[in-house]
Design a protein around this motif. Sequence first.
Motif, PDB file in Angstrom:
ATOM      1  N   THR A   6      37.821  51.423  43.866  1.00  0.00           N
ATOM      2  CA  THR A   6      36.850  50.172  43.435  1.00  0.00           C
ATOM      3  C   THR A   6      37.650  49.323  42.621  1.00  0.00           C
ATOM      4  N   TYR A   8      37.550  45.870  40.414  1.00  0.00           N
ATOM      5  CA  TYR A   8      36.667  44.873  39.665  1.00  0.00           C
ATOM      6  C   TYR A   8      37.662  43.702  39.597  1.00  0.00           C
ATOM      7  N   CYS A  16      44.040  39.378  40.936  1.00  0.00           N
ATOM      8  CA  CYS A  16      42.982  39.846  41.918  1.00  0.00           C
ATOM      9  C   CYS A  16      43.457  39.691  43.427  1.00  0.00           C
ATOM     10  N   ILE A  33      33.919  44.462  43.494  1.00  0.00           N
ATOM     11  CA  ILE A  33      32.864  44.500  42.714  1.00  0.00           C
ATOM     12  C   ILE A  33      33.314  43.069  42.182  1.00  0.00           C
ATOM     13  N   ASP A  34      32.371  42.057  42.229  1.00  0.00           N
ATOM     14  CA  ASP A  34      32.890  40.714  41.548  1.00  0.00           C
ATOM     15  C   ASP A  34      32.280  40.517  40.185  1.00  0.00           C
ATOM     16  N   VAL A  35      33.197  40.379  39.238  1.00  0.00           N
ATOM     17  CA  VAL A  35      32.630  40.488  37.768  1.00  0.00           C
ATOM     18  C   VAL A  35      31.989  39.208  37.388  1.00  0.00           C
ATOM     19  N   ASP A  38      28.338  39.913  38.789  1.00  0.00           N
ATOM     20  CA  ASP A  38      27.523  41.050  38.269  1.00  0.00           C
ATOM     21  C   ASP A  38      28.023  41.115  36.843  1.00  0.00           C
ATOM     22  N   ALA A  41      29.100  44.441  35.811  1.00  0.00           N
ATOM     23  CA  ALA A  41      30.372  44.985  36.044  1.00  0.00           C
ATOM     24  C   ALA A  41      31.293  44.226  35.159  1.00  0.00           C
ATOM     25  N   LYS A  44      31.499  46.579  32.311  1.00  0.00           N
ATOM     26  CA  LYS A  44      32.317  47.692  32.519  1.00  0.00           C
ATOM     27  C   LYS A  44      33.871  47.651  32.444  1.00  0.00           C
ATOM     28  N   VAL A  45      34.188  46.330  32.913  1.00  0.00           N
ATOM     29  CA  VAL A  45      35.666  46.035  32.548  1.00  0.00           C
ATOM     30  C   VAL A  45      36.081  46.137  31.139  1.00  0.00           C
ATOM     31  N   ILE A  55      41.362  41.325  34.253  1.00  0.00           N
ATOM     32  CA  ILE A  55      41.107  41.775  35.715  1.00  0.00           C
ATOM     33  C   ILE A  55      42.355  41.662  36.554  1.00  0.00           C
TER      34      ILE A  55
END
Length: 84
Positions: A6, A8, A16, A33-35, A38, A41, A44-45, A55
């Motif tokens: 996965t 981020y 990225c 997963i596009d921070v 979301d 997300a 979470k990073v 990222i």
Amino acid sequence: MSSGITIYAADWCGDCRRSKRLLDSLGVKYTLIDVEADRTAADKVIEINGGAQSIPVLIFSDGTHLTEPSDIALRAKLEELAII
């Protein structure tokens, strides 16, 4: 076959794009997963990085992660997990 990776990431992030380009060139499947899209997300990073918003963050099936990996480090991790 899913690699269990996965990522981020964000569209504007050069690191990225570089990591995704390497995975794509090696034929490695991943979940993106596009921070930016979301907010949870992005949170979470920050949690994974101990407060930093750095990222990309790549999460692997063995529970480990890499933040802003070089292509060399990412390739080594893929080899370690026998993904490539």
